[in-house]
Structures are given as structure tokens and as C-alpha cells.
Design a protein around this motif. Structure first.
Motif, PDB file in Angstrom:
ATOM      1  N   MET A 176       2.881   5.940  -3.040  1.00  0.00           N
ATOM      2  CA  MET A 176       4.022   6.689  -3.542  1.00  0.00           C
ATOM      3  C   MET A 176       4.016   6.760  -5.069  1.00  0.00           C
ATOM      4  O   MET A 176       4.292   7.807  -5.660  1.00  0.00           O
ATOM      5  CB  MET A 176       5.318   6.046  -3.050  1.00  0.00           C
ATOM      6  CG  MET A 176       6.582   6.779  -3.480  1.00  0.00           C
ATOM      7  SD  MET A 176       6.721   8.440  -2.765  1.00  0.00           S
ATOM      8  CE  MET A 176       7.263   8.028  -1.104  1.00  0.00           C
ATOM      9  N   ARG A 177       3.689   5.655  -5.709  1.00  0.00           N
ATOM     10  CA  ARG A 177       3.647   5.625  -7.172  1.00  0.00           C
ATOM     11  C   ARG A 177       2.607   6.611  -7.709  1.00  0.00           C
ATOM     12  O   ARG A 177       2.871   7.358  -8.653  1.00  0.00           O
ATOM     13  CB  ARG A 177       3.341   4.217  -7.658  1.00  0.00           C
ATOM     14  CG  ARG A 177       3.197   4.101  -9.172  1.00  0.00           C
ATOM     15  CD  ARG A 177       2.972   2.671  -9.607  1.00  0.00           C
ATOM     16  NE  ARG A 177       1.854   2.059  -8.931  1.00  0.00           N
ATOM     17  CZ  ARG A 177       0.565   2.259  -9.266  1.00  0.00           C
ATOM     18  NH1 ARG A 177       0.263   3.058 -10.280  1.00  0.00           N
ATOM     19  NH2 ARG A 177      -0.393   1.655  -8.592  1.00  0.00           N
ATOM     20  N   GLY A 192      19.094  -7.049 -12.330  1.00  0.00           N
ATOM     21  CA  GLY A 192      18.787  -6.536 -11.003  1.00  0.00           C
ATOM     22  C   GLY A 192      18.531  -5.047 -11.030  1.00  0.00           C
ATOM     23  O   GLY A 192      18.531  -4.411 -12.075  1.00  0.00           O
ATOM     24  N   GLY A 193      18.311  -4.486  -9.860  1.00  0.00           N
ATOM     25  CA  GLY A 193      18.119  -3.042  -9.752  1.00  0.00           C
ATOM     26  C   GLY A 193      16.714  -2.630  -9.410  1.00  0.00           C
ATOM     27  O   GLY A 193      16.481  -1.491  -9.022  1.00  0.00           O
ATOM     28  N   ILE A 194      15.733  -3.539  -9.560  1.00  0.00           N
ATOM     29  CA  ILE A 194      14.355  -3.222  -9.180  1.00  0.00           C
ATOM     30  C   ILE A 194      14.223  -3.392  -7.669  1.00  0.00           C
ATOM     31  O   ILE A 194      14.747  -4.342  -7.094  1.00  0.00           O
ATOM     32  CB  ILE A 194      13.363  -4.138  -9.913  1.00  0.00           C
ATOM     33  CG1 ILE A 194      13.536  -3.996 -11.431  1.00  0.00           C
ATOM     34  CG2 ILE A 194      11.929  -3.814  -9.520  1.00  0.00           C
ATOM     35  CD1 ILE A 194      12.658  -4.926 -12.236  1.00  0.00           C
ATOM     36  N   VAL A 195      13.524  -2.473  -7.045  1.00  0.00           N
ATOM     37  CA  VAL A 195      13.445  -2.491  -5.580  1.00  0.00           C
ATOM     38  C   VAL A 195      12.016  -2.325  -5.095  1.00  0.00           C
ATOM     39  O   VAL A 195      11.135  -1.880  -5.833  1.00  0.00           O
ATOM     40  CB  VAL A 195      14.325  -1.379  -4.963  1.00  0.00           C
ATOM     41  CG1 VAL A 195      15.781  -1.557  -5.343  1.00  0.00           C
ATOM     42  CG2 VAL A 195      13.820   0.008  -5.379  1.00  0.00           C
ATOM     43  N   ASN A 196      11.807  -2.713  -3.864  1.00  0.00           N
ATOM     44  CA  ASN A 196      10.605  -2.379  -3.103  1.00  0.00           C
ATOM     45  C   ASN A 196      10.940  -1.232  -2.165  1.00  0.00           C
ATOM     46  O   ASN A 196      12.073  -1.100  -1.694  1.00  0.00           O
ATOM     47  CB  ASN A 196      10.125  -3.561  -2.271  1.00  0.00           C
ATOM     48  CG  ASN A 196       9.477  -4.644  -3.106  1.00  0.00           C
ATOM     49  OD1 ASN A 196       9.990  -5.741  -3.216  1.00  0.00           O
ATOM     50  ND2 ASN A 196       8.331  -4.333  -3.699  1.00  0.00           N
ATOM     51  N   LEU A 197       9.945  -0.407  -1.867  1.00  0.00           N
ATOM     52  CA  LEU A 197      10.080   0.628  -0.841  1.00  0.00           C
ATOM     53  C   LEU A 197       9.438   0.109   0.433  1.00  0.00           C
ATOM     54  O   LEU A 197       8.288  -0.345   0.422  1.00  0.00           O
ATOM     55  CB  LEU A 197       9.394   1.921  -1.281  1.00  0.00           C
ATOM     56  CG  LEU A 197       9.829   2.531  -2.610  1.00  0.00           C
ATOM     57  CD1 LEU A 197       9.140   3.879  -2.813  1.00  0.00           C
ATOM     58  CD2 LEU A 197      11.330   2.695  -2.685  1.00  0.00           C
ATOM     59  N   ILE A 198      10.178   0.157   1.521  1.00  0.00           N
ATOM     60  CA  ILE A 198       9.684  -0.342   2.805  1.00  0.00           C
ATOM     61  C   ILE A 198       9.531   0.831   3.761  1.00  0.00           C
ATOM     62  O   ILE A 198      10.513   1.479   4.117  1.00  0.00           O
ATOM     63  CB  ILE A 198      10.658  -1.362   3.414  1.00  0.00           C
ATOM     64  CG1 ILE A 198      10.940  -2.492   2.416  1.00  0.00           C
ATOM     65  CG2 ILE A 198      10.077  -1.931   4.708  1.00  0.00           C
ATOM     66  CD1 ILE A 198      12.002  -3.456   2.893  1.00  0.00           C
ATOM     67  N   ILE A 205       0.947   9.240   2.692  1.00  0.00           N
ATOM     68  CA  ILE A 205       2.314   9.748   2.578  1.00  0.00           C
ATOM     69  C   ILE A 205       2.264  11.239   2.281  1.00  0.00           C
ATOM     70  O   ILE A 205       1.714  11.651   1.261  1.00  0.00           O
ATOM     71  CB  ILE A 205       3.078   9.031   1.450  1.00  0.00           C
ATOM     72  CG1 ILE A 205       3.042   7.516   1.669  1.00  0.00           C
ATOM     73  CG2 ILE A 205       4.507   9.524   1.376  1.00  0.00           C
ATOM     74  CD1 ILE A 205       3.598   6.736   0.516  1.00  0.00           C
ATOM     75  N   GLU A 206       2.801  12.012   3.179  1.00  0.00           N
ATOM     76  CA  GLU A 206       2.869  13.446   2.964  1.00  0.00           C
ATOM     77  C   GLU A 206       4.219  13.785   2.360  1.00  0.00           C
ATOM     78  O   GLU A 206       5.220  13.879   3.068  1.00  0.00           O
ATOM     79  CB  GLU A 206       2.664  14.210   4.272  1.00  0.00           C
ATOM     80  CG  GLU A 206       2.644  15.717   4.052  1.00  0.00           C
ATOM     81  CD  GLU A 206       2.536  16.498   5.346  1.00  0.00           C
ATOM     82  OE1 GLU A 206       2.975  15.945   6.383  1.00  0.00           O
ATOM     83  OE2 GLU A 206       2.043  17.630   5.343  1.00  0.00           O
ATOM     84  N   CYS A 207       4.267  13.944   1.043  1.00  0.00           N
ATOM     85  CA  CYS A 207       5.502  14.358   0.356  1.00  0.00           C
ATOM     86  C   CYS A 207       5.522  15.871   0.336  1.00  0.00           C
ATOM     87  O   CYS A 207       5.119  16.519  -0.638  1.00  0.00           O
ATOM     88  CB  CYS A 207       5.550  13.781  -1.059  1.00  0.00           C
ATOM     89  SG  CYS A 207       5.603  11.980  -1.111  1.00  0.00           S
ATOM     90  N   GLU A 254       0.832  -1.207   0.000  1.00  0.00           N
ATOM     91  CA  GLU A 254       0.000   0.000   0.000  1.00  0.00           C
ATOM     92  C   GLU A 254       0.862   1.252   0.000  1.00  0.00           C
ATOM     93  O   GLU A 254       0.529   2.257  -0.630  1.00  0.00           O
ATOM     94  CB  GLU A 254      -0.922  -0.022   1.223  1.00  0.00           C
ATOM     95  CG  GLU A 254      -2.024   1.020   1.184  1.00  0.00           C
ATOM     96  CD  GLU A 254      -2.991   0.853   2.331  1.00  0.00           C
ATOM     97  OE1 GLU A 254      -3.907   1.677   2.441  1.00  0.00           O
ATOM     98  OE2 GLU A 254      -2.814  -0.103   3.113  1.00  0.00           O
ATOM     99  N   PHE A 255       1.976   1.175   0.692  1.00  0.00           N
ATOM    100  CA  PHE A 255       2.911   2.301   0.721  1.00  0.00           C
ATOM    101  C   PHE A 255       3.416   2.600  -0.689  1.00  0.00           C
ATOM    102  O   PHE A 255       3.456   3.748  -1.132  1.00  0.00           O
ATOM    103  CB  PHE A 255       4.074   1.965   1.654  1.00  0.00           C
ATOM    104  CG  PHE A 255       5.145   3.025   1.719  1.00  0.00           C
ATOM    105  CD1 PHE A 255       5.028   4.105   2.587  1.00  0.00           C
ATOM    106  CD2 PHE A 255       6.275   2.943   0.917  1.00  0.00           C
ATOM    107  CE1 PHE A 255       6.015   5.075   2.647  1.00  0.00           C
ATOM    108  CE2 PHE A 255       7.258   3.915   0.968  1.00  0.00           C
ATOM    109  CZ  PHE A 255       7.127   4.980   1.837  1.00  0.00           C
TER     110      PHE A 255
END
Length: 640
Positions: A178-179, A366-372, A456-458, A173-174
Motif C-alpha cells: 500500500m505504501r 498517538g495516532g500512528i496505525v497499522n493497516l490490517i 492490492i488492486e487500488c 507485506e500489505f
């Protein structure tokens, strides 16, 4: 090349509201590149007048040969506002800086070493640290930390890009929130593009290189006036997979694109437009500040190229003038930092047009990530005992890390208790609400965090949106052109009047970018090593960087200057000239330069400090004095 009709059509699209700006903001192809002559338009007249006014009005008929003769900060600012009275219309930026990024002024440190778009404000960072301190001093047991970075950390995935794009992957959900925020900020529709989080800019370039079919679409054509780690990685990957790397060249001394050569490379020797290859185009040079005509993208697309847009050098709101709805590249790469001027780490974003997915090949990369989100570590039930909280939080942390090992792994938003927040979270949320309603009623409120969902408050993105394209671009335009003009006024006190600073690329121009490439020269005309300038600047609380300019093209009239700039004495490599070997064993030349980047939060004091610092090199003994000062501080040598 693009015709005047195409250019007019693009202009109409902008003016009709497809993108929230006018064509006036877009760099245009020069008249020399268009076969039909045309009188100077009101737009070009405005730009010409801006450059002429800057050159004639800032320190007119004045040269500074001694750093002690420079006008004071207040005197310079008074003149600055006189020349650019519209600068006062950007005072909202100063208010944002004072309230949300006060560390930039309190620390007295000038940050001019990177271009990027921040996500959060320094105020949020401080609030985050305060919360961690409260937890550390409370009786709540500590959960093992897996990241010292604020707000979130990243976790690498396994798999390949095409599989992820075709079948999708479980998204927390995070990450979804963000996306959506980032795609909304960039005006990119998820109906047309997929977005992938990457570890950084280089990882995004490598992902495309590892997945693009260079065996059949062999050519890779790049347009960079500087050496880029990301681009070099892409070139290396493409050549390993059968690709052939080509590069645009740049005319000395202004470093403008050699349009004739680039056009020939785009059009090719045959009329067959199928399977040309990949055209990699940066909208701006993040080193010299050069802005390139956007219509090169259309020219490439019309000739059968897939187009990758490098938007990492864009100012925060430049995407509003980019016009994604007009050019629609196959790939777009940008990057986001966490906090401006503090811990400038973050992640990259790779956007892939849905219609281009079928072109890609499935390959392990490689190089793809998750945001935690780090905040999950602090979600604990109100009435749980310490042992229960510790065990519950540790169990959740282990489950979450295990779920982020591959695309096929299930990625969910874990909840400690449905609909329940800890006392600390409630306290923090109430404090934010109080600050929003009492201290600043107009600030966007933080919605309630119901049922464990993420909001998320950006703050930085919100602030940039509220400031708008005009304010941000105008402010940067005034600051960088004042700096360029003022640097050119610095001359060594000898009969020849040797300039202290040489600027590479565009000088005073209405549409130049917020980056600057330059070198410092002593009174003999010898270049001071960029790395030394950087280190001395750092000791004076100014962050600068340095880069390497290459793919330079010298006309016949600059042959002698070419020898001085690129070649070396007695056939060797001279100071400031970097030699690189090509695959055939030959060598290419380049110039190491000092670089400065003016972010949207920069103010006049920042650029004045840089000007005043560089003026100290007018003292012939400045470097030796600094070396002596360095050794007196219990240091043996100054590192160069």
C-alpha cells in the motif's frame, strides 16, 4: 517575495520534465505582488477569456426569480456543452462512473460533502460483500470479525514518531504494498521521504505538533481561511509546548491572502533566519476553493521556516502539478478514503523528509496505525475440517492482533498454508480474470496471489492515473464555474432583486478549486441557517456540509458591510456569526457557511440538482412548507 527570475526558473523545471506537467497548471502570484510590471501573458489571457466567456455565455442577461422557471436538466446540459464543448472530451469519467460507481446513479443521491482521493471502487466493495455472503452461506466455520469495513481496518501503535523514523518498524507485506502504491501515485520517492500511516488527517497534524521543537523554533504560521479541526489541534499542541501561533489573513470579499501581512510574518523583524518555526500551507482551501500561489513555500524556506504542506484538498491528480521536486517540503500530509460516496473512511498519510528527522524531538504521541487486511480472515486450507479451520484462523487472528501493539512488536504476513489458497479465493480470482479478459480486455489484470503475498488492486487510483490531470481538472473546472455562474443568476422576485445566494471566496475563475462556500438569503436579506440548508438538502438526497470562515480582513470601504456580516444587533451575536474567545479573553468573529465539494466523479446532473434545490428557496414559503411536510411524516419538529 519571489523574483521573476525564480518564477521563470520554476517554470523551466516543469517544462523540462521534472514533473509531468507544465507551469500553466500552477497558481501564480498576482502581478500586484511582483515589483516588475509585465504584459499579460498568453496563460493569463486564456484564463481571463475563460472567465469572461463563462459569465457572458451561460444564461446571458437572464435572472431566475422562480424555481419553476428554471430550464430543464436536458436544456441546461445542452447550453452547458455549447459553452464548454471540451466537456465531451471527459466522457471517460462517465464511463468509469457507470461501470465502477454505479451506486452514485442508482441511489439518486448526490454526494457533495467531502474532498478526497478514493482507493477502491464501489464494484470492488460489492465483490467483497458477495464473497462474504458466499462464506456465510457455505459450510466453512465463521471467523470472528474485527472490522466491518471493507478491505482493511486499522490498529493503533504505541511509541513516538522520531523513533519510528530513525529505527523503522516491522511492516506487513500489505502495508509495504500500500505504501509503495501511494508513494508512486503521489510521485514521492522513498529515497527522500518516509511515509507513516495515521488514523486520519487530524492525527497526522497532531503527530507533527507533538514532535516539532516549538520550545526553540517557537512560531507556528498557518494559512487557512476556514476553521479546521486538524489545524486547531496542532495550534493547541504547539501552544502547550511553548509555541506561538500566527495566522494569515484574508481580504474581504474575495478572501485573497493579505500578501503584505503574510510576507512580514514570514520575514520577521530580524534578519536572523535560524529557528523561525513551522509554516503550514494548504495548497487549496477545501471550503472556498481558493488556490494559493505555490511560491509562498519558497519564500518561507528562504527565510528559514520548516514547511508543512497540507495536500488533503488536492484533486486526485493535482499532485502532478504540485512539483514536489521543486519545493521539497519538510512534511506533507494527505488522506485517502476507501470508497467514493460510500463509507468515506480511510487513513491519513504523513510524509517526513529524511533530512528533517533530526529536527524532531522524541515525545510520546498517538495516532500512528497499522493497516490490517481483512482478506486474511478468509484464507483457509482447502481440505481442512471445520474445527481445524476455525482453530487455525482464530489462532492467526490472535497472533496478528498481538503483534500490532508497538513499534518493537514483530509485524509479519501470516500464511495459513504456504502456496495454498481457499476455493473461495480461487473462485474470486478466476471471476476477476474472466471479467478482465472477456468484458474489458484493457482493464489491468489481477496478478496471481502466490505464496500468500498480497496484491492490492487500488482501482480508484488506477482509474485516476488513466484519466490523467487534464481530463480531471478540466471537468471540475467546467462544472464548478457553471454552478457558480448559475447560482448568481438566482434573484428574489422583489424590486431590490436581492440575490438568493452569496458566494464567499473566488467566483468565476479558471484556476478556482472544486469547493464552494456560500449562504442562502431570504427575500428580506436574512441568512438561512447553514445547518438548516444542509438538513433540507439531505432530505432532497443531496449531501452538503458547512464550515466556519475566519481570519477575515475588511478594508475601510467595507466597514459597513463588516458590521452586517460579522457584527450583531445590539452588541450580541447575530445569526450565522460564530464568536470564539482568544487566549487574552477577546473574541474573534467568523461566518458559518454551506459548503459543496465537486469530486472527480461528479457529473452535470449532480450540480444541476444542487442548483435546482437551492432555487426552491426563491419561494418565500419554502422553509415553512418543508417544516409542515416534516411534521406530517410523524416528526414533532424539524431539527435545526
Amino acid at each position: 517575495m519571489a523574483t521573476l527570475g525564480q518564477k521563470h526558473e520554476a517554470s523551466l523545471v516543469y517544462s523540462q520534465g521534472c514533473c509531468p506537467t507544465t507551469f500553466f497548471s500552477i497558481p501564480t502570484i498576482s502581478q500586484s505582488q511582483i515589483t516588475v510590471s509585465k504584459p499579460r501573458s498568453s496563460t493569463s489571457e486564456c484564463r481571463h477569456n475563460f472567465a469572461a466567456t463563462t459569465a457572458s455565455s451561460i444564461f446571458p442577461n437572464t435572472q431566475f426569480t422562480n424555481h419553476e422557471s428554471l430550464p430543464s436538466l436536458q436544456e441546461s446540459f445542452t447550453e452547458f456543452v455549447r459553452v464548454y464543448p471540451q466537456y465531451s472530451e471527459t466522457e471517460q469519467v462517465d464511463l468509469v462512473r457507470a461501470e465502477e460507481y454505479y451506486h452514485l446513479s442508482v441511489s439518486k443521491y448526490t454526494c457533495l460533502d467531502y474532498i478526497g482521493i478514493g482507493l477502491f471502487s464501489y464494484y470492488q466493495l460489492q465483490r467483497h460483500d458477495t464473497l462474504k455472503t458466499q462464506i456465510a452461506s457455505s459450510s466453512i466455520p465463521q471467523v470472528p470479525q474485527y472490522s466491518e469495513a471493507p478491505f482493511f481496518s486499522i490498529s493503533y501503535k504505541t511509541g513516538n514518531l522520531k523513533t519510528l523514523l530513525l529505527h523503522g518498524g516491522q511492516e506487513s507485506e500489505f502495508e509495504t504494498t500500500m505504501r509503495k502504491k501511494i508513494m508512486g501515485f503521489l510521485n514521492i520517492s522513498d529515497n527522500d521521504y518516509f511515509m507513516v500511516f495515521t488514523a486520519n488527517r487530524t492525527a497526522a497534524f497532531k503527530l507533527v505538533a507533538e514532535s516539532y521543537p516549538f520550545q526553540s523554533n517557537r512560531k507556528l504560521l498557518t494559512v487557512y481561511d476556514y476553521e479546521s479541526e486538524a489545524v486547531e489541534t496542532m495550534i493547541s499542541c504547539s501552544e502547550r509546548r511553548g509555541g506561538r501561533a500566527l495566522s494569515a489573513e484574508f481580504s474581504w470579499p474575495r478572501l485573497r491572502i493579505q500578501s503584505t501581512k503574510l510576507r512580514k510574518m514570514i520575514e520577521g523583524k530580524t534578519k536572523c533566519k535560524k529557528k523561525r518555526g513551522l509554516f503550514v500551507f494548504p495548497l487549496h482551501s477545501r471550503v472556498t476553493g481558493a488556490r494559493y500561489p505555490y511560491l509562498w513555500m519558497s519564500v518561507a524556506q528562504e527565510n528559514g521556516w520548516h514547511v508543512l504542506i497540507d495536500a488533503c484538498a488536492l484533486s486526485p491528480k493535482d499532485t502532478d502539478s504540485f512539483g514536489l521536486c521543486v519545493f521539497r517540503p519538510d512534511f506533507l500530509i494527505c488522506s485517502f478514503y476507501k470508497v467514493f460516496g460510500e463509507n468515506p473512511s480511510g487513513f491519513g498519510c504523513l510524509f517526513v523528509k529524511k533530512s528533517a528527522i533530526s529536527v524532531l524531538q522524541a515525545s510520546s504521541c498517538g495516532g500512528i496505525v497499522n493497516l490490517i487486511p481483512e482478506r486474511r480472515l478468509f484464507q483457509v486450507p482447502e481440505d481442512s475440517s471445520g474445527t481445524q479451520v476455525d482453530q487455525k484462523a482464530t489462532s492467526i487472528l490472535q497472533q496478528e492482533l498481538e503483534s500490532l501493539t508497538s513499534f518493537s512488536g514483530r509485524i509479519e504476513s501470516k500464511k495459513v498454508e504456504e502456496g495454498v489458497l481457499s476455493k473461495l479465493q480461487i473462485t474470486e480470482r478466476d471471476e476477476v480474470k474472466k471479467r478482465n479478459t472477456v468484458e474489458n480486455p484493457e482493464r489491468r489484470k489481477v496478478p496471481d496471489d502466490k505464496n500468500g503475498s498480497f496484491d492490492i488492486e487500488c482501482r480508484c487510483l488506477d482509474q485516476v492515473d488513466s484519466l490523467g490531470l487534464t481530463v480531471i481538472n478540466n471537468r471540475g473546472r467546467y462544472l464548478v464555474n457553471w454552478l457558480v455562474n448559475s447560482l448568481l443568476k438566482l434573484k428574489h422576485p422583489n424590486t431590490e432583486g436581492v440575490p438568493l445566494v452569496k458566494i464567499y471566496g473566488p467566483k468565476i475563475r479558471f484556476d478556482r478549486g472544486p469547493a464552494l462556500a456560500f449562504n442562502v438569503f431570504d427575500w428580506k436579506g436574512s441568512k438561512v441557517e447553514p445547518v438548516l440548508v444542509q438538513k433540507l438538502a439531505d432530505r432532497n438526497n443531496i449531501s452538503l456540509s458547512y464550515g466556519f470562515l475566519h481570519h477575515l480582513c475588511f478594508a475601510d470601504k467595507y466597514v459597513q458591510e463588516k458590521g452586517r456580516v460579522l457584527q450583531t444587533k445590539e452588541g450580541g451575536v447575530g445569526k450565522g456569526v460564530k464568536m470564539e474567545k482568544k487566549k487574552d479573553g477577546s473574541q474573534k468573529l467568523g461566518i458559518t457557511v454551506v459548503t459543496a465539494a465537486i469530486g472527480f466523479l461528479a457529473n452535470f446532473e449532480d450540480i444541476y440538482k444542487l442548483w435546482a434545490f437551492l432555487a426552491r428557496f426563491l419561494d418565500a414559503d419554502f422553509v415553512e412548507k418543508e417544516r409542515w411536510r416534516y411534521t406530517t411524516l410523524n416528526q414533532k419538529t424539524i431539527e435545526i
